[in-house]
Scaffold this motif. Structure first.
Motif, PDB file in Angstrom:
ATOM      1  N   HIS A 157      -1.857  43.808  47.034  1.00 41.77           N
ATOM      2  CA  HIS A 157      -3.004  42.915  47.300  1.00 41.77           C
ATOM      3  C   HIS A 157      -4.072  43.092  46.227  1.00 41.77           C
ATOM      4  O   HIS A 157      -4.689  42.127  45.776  1.00 41.77           O
ATOM      5  N   PHE A 188       2.825  40.517  60.771  1.00 42.18           N
ATOM      6  CA  PHE A 188       2.030  39.394  60.322  1.00 42.18           C
ATOM      7  C   PHE A 188       0.934  39.948  59.415  1.00 42.18           C
ATOM      8  O   PHE A 188       1.213  40.837  58.613  1.00 42.18           O
ATOM      9  N   ALA A 189      -0.275  39.484  59.506  1.00 47.45           N
ATOM     10  CA  ALA A 189      -1.188  39.880  58.436  1.00 47.45           C
ATOM     11  C   ALA A 189      -2.649  39.712  58.784  1.00 47.45           C
ATOM     12  O   ALA A 189      -3.010  39.016  59.727  1.00 47.45           O
ATOM     13  N   LYS A 190      -3.442  40.351  57.996  1.00 45.49           N
ATOM     14  CA  LYS A 190      -4.894  40.375  58.120  1.00 45.49           C
ATOM     15  C   LYS A 190      -5.490  39.302  57.223  1.00 45.49           C
ATOM     16  O   LYS A 190      -4.968  39.056  56.146  1.00 45.49           O
ATOM     17  N   PHE A 191      -6.582  38.697  57.691  1.00 42.22           N
ATOM     18  CA  PHE A 191      -7.251  37.756  56.801  1.00 42.22           C
ATOM     19  C   PHE A 191      -8.748  37.834  56.965  1.00 42.22           C
ATOM     20  O   PHE A 191      -9.232  38.555  57.806  1.00 42.22           O
ATOM     21  N   ILE A 227      -9.084  49.485  48.897  1.00 42.61           N
ATOM     22  CA  ILE A 227      -8.349  48.904  50.025  1.00 42.61           C
ATOM     23  C   ILE A 227      -7.953  50.007  50.988  1.00 42.61           C
ATOM     24  O   ILE A 227      -7.747  51.155  50.586  1.00 42.61           O
ATOM     25  N   ASP A 228      -7.870  49.643  52.236  1.00 46.06           N
ATOM     26  CA  ASP A 228      -7.364  50.525  53.284  1.00 46.06           C
ATOM     27  C   ASP A 228      -5.839  50.442  53.273  1.00 46.06           C
ATOM     28  O   ASP A 228      -5.283  49.348  53.265  1.00 46.06           O
ATOM     29  N   VAL A 253       4.830  44.739  57.681  1.00 43.03           N
ATOM     30  CA  VAL A 253       3.708  43.960  58.206  1.00 43.03           C
ATOM     31  C   VAL A 253       4.037  43.417  59.581  1.00 43.03           C
ATOM     32  O   VAL A 253       5.159  43.042  59.860  1.00 43.03           O
ATOM     33  N   GLU A 302       3.455  34.583  57.406  1.00 48.19           N
ATOM     34  CA  GLU A 302       2.086  34.799  57.888  1.00 48.19           C
ATOM     35  C   GLU A 302       1.048  34.627  56.786  1.00 48.19           C
ATOM     36  O   GLU A 302      -0.020  34.068  56.989  1.00 48.19           O
ATOM     37  N   GLY A 345     -10.096  37.856  60.277  1.00 47.79           N
ATOM     38  CA  GLY A 345      -9.246  37.920  61.443  1.00 47.79           C
ATOM     39  C   GLY A 345      -8.006  38.731  61.216  1.00 47.79           C
ATOM     40  O   GLY A 345      -7.850  39.402  60.197  1.00 47.79           O
ATOM     41  N   ASP A 346      -7.136  38.663  62.203  1.00 44.83           N
ATOM     42  CA  ASP A 346      -5.887  39.410  62.169  1.00 44.83           C
ATOM     43  C   ASP A 346      -4.868  38.581  62.946  1.00 44.83           C
ATOM     44  O   ASP A 346      -5.185  38.012  63.990  1.00 44.83           O
ATOM     45  N   LEU A 347      -3.666  38.495  62.397  1.00 47.97           N
ATOM     46  CA  LEU A 347      -2.595  37.699  63.005  1.00 47.97           C
ATOM     47  C   LEU A 347      -1.425  38.630  63.254  1.00 47.97           C
ATOM     48  O   LEU A 347      -0.952  39.297  62.328  1.00 47.97           O
ATOM     49  N   VAL A 404     -17.243  46.917  47.842  1.00 46.60           N
ATOM     50  CA  VAL A 404     -16.144  47.116  46.887  1.00 46.60           C
ATOM     51  C   VAL A 404     -14.980  46.242  47.330  1.00 46.60           C
ATOM     52  O   VAL A 404     -14.404  46.453  48.398  1.00 46.60           O
ATOM     53  N   LEU A 405     -14.637  45.250  46.516  1.00 46.07           N
ATOM     54  CA  LEU A 405     -13.622  44.268  46.887  1.00 46.07           C
ATOM     55  C   LEU A 405     -12.239  44.668  46.368  1.00 46.07           C
ATOM     56  O   LEU A 405     -12.096  45.634  45.628  1.00 46.07           O
ATOM     57  N   ARG A 406     -11.257  43.875  46.749  1.00 47.58           N
ATOM     58  CA  ARG A 406      -9.911  44.099  46.218  1.00 47.58           C
ATOM     59  C   ARG A 406      -9.774  43.546  44.804  1.00 47.58           C
ATOM     60  O   ARG A 406      -8.812  43.851  44.105  1.00 47.58           O
ATOM     61  N   SER A 407     -10.714  42.746  44.422  1.00 40.62           N
ATOM     62  CA  SER A 407     -10.558  41.945  43.207  1.00 40.62           C
ATOM     63  C   SER A 407     -11.207  42.542  41.962  1.00 40.62           C
ATOM     64  O   SER A 407     -11.217  41.909  40.912  1.00 40.62           O
ATOM     65  N   GLY A 436     -10.100  37.527  53.310  1.00 38.79           N
ATOM     66  CA  GLY A 436      -9.287  37.921  52.172  1.00 38.79           C
ATOM     67  C   GLY A 436      -9.464  39.349  51.717  1.00 38.79           C
ATOM     68  O   GLY A 436      -8.731  39.814  50.845  1.00 38.79           O
ATOM     69  N   ASP A 437     -10.426  40.055  52.266  1.00 37.82           N
ATOM     70  CA  ASP A 437     -10.572  41.461  51.903  1.00 37.82           C
ATOM     71  C   ASP A 437     -10.414  42.311  53.170  1.00 37.82           C
ATOM     72  O   ASP A 437     -10.018  41.808  54.198  1.00 37.82           O
ATOM     73  N   ASP A 438     -10.685  43.608  53.098  1.00 41.12           N
ATOM     74  CA  ASP A 438     -10.534  44.453  54.279  1.00 41.12           C
ATOM     75  C   ASP A 438     -11.510  44.048  55.378  1.00 41.12           C
ATOM     76  O   ASP A 438     -11.204  44.153  56.569  1.00 41.12           O
ATOM     77  N   SER A 439     -12.672  43.622  54.983  1.00 40.77           N
ATOM     78  CA  SER A 439     -13.708  43.181  55.921  1.00 40.77           C
ATOM     79  C   SER A 439     -14.438  42.009  55.298  1.00 40.77           C
ATOM     80  O   SER A 439     -14.360  41.789  54.088  1.00 40.77           O
ATOM     81  N   ILE A 452      -2.011  31.974  56.786  1.00 41.31           N
ATOM     82  CA  ILE A 452      -3.411  32.401  56.649  1.00 41.31           C
ATOM     83  C   ILE A 452      -4.056  31.671  55.475  1.00 41.31           C
ATOM     84  O   ILE A 452      -5.210  31.233  55.572  1.00 41.31           O
ATOM     85  N   ALA A 464     -13.330  50.940  53.732  1.00 46.74           N
ATOM     86  CA  ALA A 464     -12.691  50.446  52.506  1.00 46.74           C
ATOM     87  C   ALA A 464     -13.571  49.459  51.743  1.00 46.74           C
ATOM     88  O   ALA A 464     -13.281  49.114  50.598  1.00 46.74           O
ATOM     89  N   MET A 465     -14.655  49.001  52.358  1.00 45.00           N
ATOM     90  CA  MET A 465     -15.621  48.164  51.642  1.00 45.00           C
ATOM     91  C   MET A 465     -16.703  49.013  50.980  1.00 45.00           C
ATOM     92  O   MET A 465     -17.539  48.503  50.239  1.00 45.00           O
ATOM     93  N   ASP A 481     -11.145  49.935  57.815  1.00 36.73           N
ATOM     94  CA  ASP A 481     -11.375  48.678  57.078  1.00 36.73           C
ATOM     95  C   ASP A 481     -12.840  48.547  56.663  1.00 36.73           C
ATOM     96  O   ASP A 481     -13.146  47.929  55.639  1.00 36.73           O
TER      97      ASP A 481
END
Lengths: 333, 333
Positions: B238, B330-333, B226-227, B328, A23, A139-141, B163-166, A45-48, A27, B95-96, B92
């Protein structure tokens, strides 16, 4: 992209499932390296995501498309499904008088779904979003028994007042912009096992909403507006009820396109019925003050009157239309 | 609302399906007369909603929950499913570093679904949204083979930088806020056929994300956040990758709650594993500069270091954790 692109032959790539590709890899493929509009302050690529809302407001709507209910992958390519899912939402933004800025997509699908199908579906969304300068921002998969595509569109009113369903007033004119009945005619063709005329079949597969006509109508003073997703009469009935008015349409105001006449004759069906009750073309219908010139591409089809004993109705040539008034897969709220 | 409320006995109301009630009537029931926050400039009932975005930006995210994958209606009431679907998205946004303003919901379900179940699901969303002052502003209801709930949350950064993951930097501290492992312990209990301890089972049914801790962390100078939806180690991975750092956690920094210890002993399972790898509690994990006091409720669990040959990893007591690193769908994007 042609419909056949969804079922490439002989390529091993086509048979690789989502589960095999993974996945996160998928993505990456559908989000990395894409060009985002200036309104995308933070993309996938982030939470939102973070999207610009320059006038301090954001327009938002959500639509769900379910495999087997709203689309069939033997009738539409994944690219076309992606375009259609995006278009349905982008048109809802336009119907407020707003310009779309971004899409978010929730996708449930079997883990055995070919990864190439999902990439193509995402490509379709990106392509449709690009036609209005919007980006896919998140999005979400997830796994599920069938493909369910839920798209959320965000948009900017750019300082305009939102055009609601409730603003039609007696004396206003009723007008439409965009195709009516093409998708229904295409569906009728497909339902009988044909794949042509291509113009109609493709109109069912991918609508061509007149996106820019929404903000243009707002700028021209439209008093009410709606996206024609369930059929003109069904959707105008929402305007009639919300505004507390009667909408009087004239059948002779509708010019039946030659393509609809021809296929109507071939199938023994009335093309006007498609125009009045067919859904999914995502034309825009609006009301304008009597003394306001209609913006380009808009065509007058009737007038707004005060309600009589029949209440807030939509009539055609003075009578309720005696056909099915559009179709609904449940409803929007 | 107690779980049993989802299966009222003896009432004819309980057996009335969505098809019998009618979709428009159901939407009326779940939207009319609800109190909306000031940020809802236009709520349900038009083509789109309009939501305030006071600082000219909007935070947006989408999550999909599928019946049989993310929830079971024999384990959770519809109210709880609604709360959980809302919570996953609201967290989510938090978490930002943002405050949620509104939800949109796309719902696919069989037309035979009891209307009361759908009303209760909507009630759960409204209730969860109300805990953060958000409103349900729009949605779409459609037919599908199983219940698929897609929630989009919007939020306001209130002038804060997202606030990002990076943003994690060597020298920062790693901290968490909120429950860890409770949902996983509750799931383990349910999976063995038990319905208690109620505190753990309910933690699985309805998470209690520390929503306000997100903006508080942003205000306190959090460098990354992050959440925790898939499991602490999986989600911190992540952050490690996005920031290009190593996150070094200390197992002794984790205080195992008595409830987790007790049920861990009873089931012969390590409660720390639940805390490190269990998903769906929607705690928040963040990194803070070394000289910054942590905000209330946040607990330090490790430090950020520059990457070595092992790359951007998360270690526990100096080693990769030798358990499954979260789960997981699948996954969030």
């Amino acid at each position: 992209m042609s419909p056949s692109a969804s079922t490439p032959e002989g390529g091993s790539e086509a048979s690789v499932s989502l589960r095999e590709v993974g996945e996160f890899h998928l993505i990456d493929r559908v989000t990395t390296g894409r060009s985002q509009p200036d309104t995308t302050l933070l993309g996938p690529g982030d939470d939102s995501a973070v999207v610009a809302a320059p006038d301090g407001r954001v327009v938002a709507c959500t639509d769900v498309l379910v495999e087997g209910v709203h689309f069939r992958l033997d009738w539409s390519s994944p690219d076309q499904v992606g375009r259609k899912a995006a278009a349905a939402n982008l048109a809802d933004v336009a119907a407020m008088g707003a310009v779309p800025t971004s899409l978010l997509v929730g996708l449930a699908c079997p883990s055995t779904t070919p990864a190439a199908q999902l990439e193509e579906l995402a490509d379709g969304m990106w392509a449709e979003a690009a036609t209005v300068g919007a980006g896919l921002v998140g999005g979400d998969l997830t796994s599920g028994p069938v493909i369910v595509v839920t798209v959320t569109a965000l948009g900017s009113l750019q300082g305009r007042e939102a055009v609601l369903r409730s603003g039609a007033r007696p004396g206003d004119r009723v007008a439409v912009c965009g195709r009516l009945g093409w998708s229904a005619a295409g569906l009728a063709v497909l339902g009988r096992g044909f794949r042509s005329p291509a113009a109609l079949v493709n109109a069912h597969r991918v609508p061509e909403p007149p996106y820019s006509a929404g903000p243009a109508a707002a700028d021209a003073g439209a008093t009410a507006m709606i996206d024609v997703s369930d059929g003109l009469l069904a959707d105008l009935a929402h305007v009639a009820r919300a505004s507390g008015v009667a909408l009087r349409l004239r059948s002779r105001a509708f010019t039946v396109p030659a393509r609809l006449s021809e296929i109507g004759s071939a199938l023994g069906l009335d093309p006007l019925r498609w125009m009045l009750t067919g859904g999914e073309d995502h034309a825009l219908a609006a009301t304008f003050p009597a003394d306001t010139p209609l913006p380009a591409e808009w065509a007058e089809i009737g007038v707004v009157e005060a309600v009589d004993d029949a209440g807030p109705v939509v009539t055609v040539d003075g009578r309720p239309y005696d056909g099915e008034a559009g179709w609904v897969h449940f409803a929007k709220f």
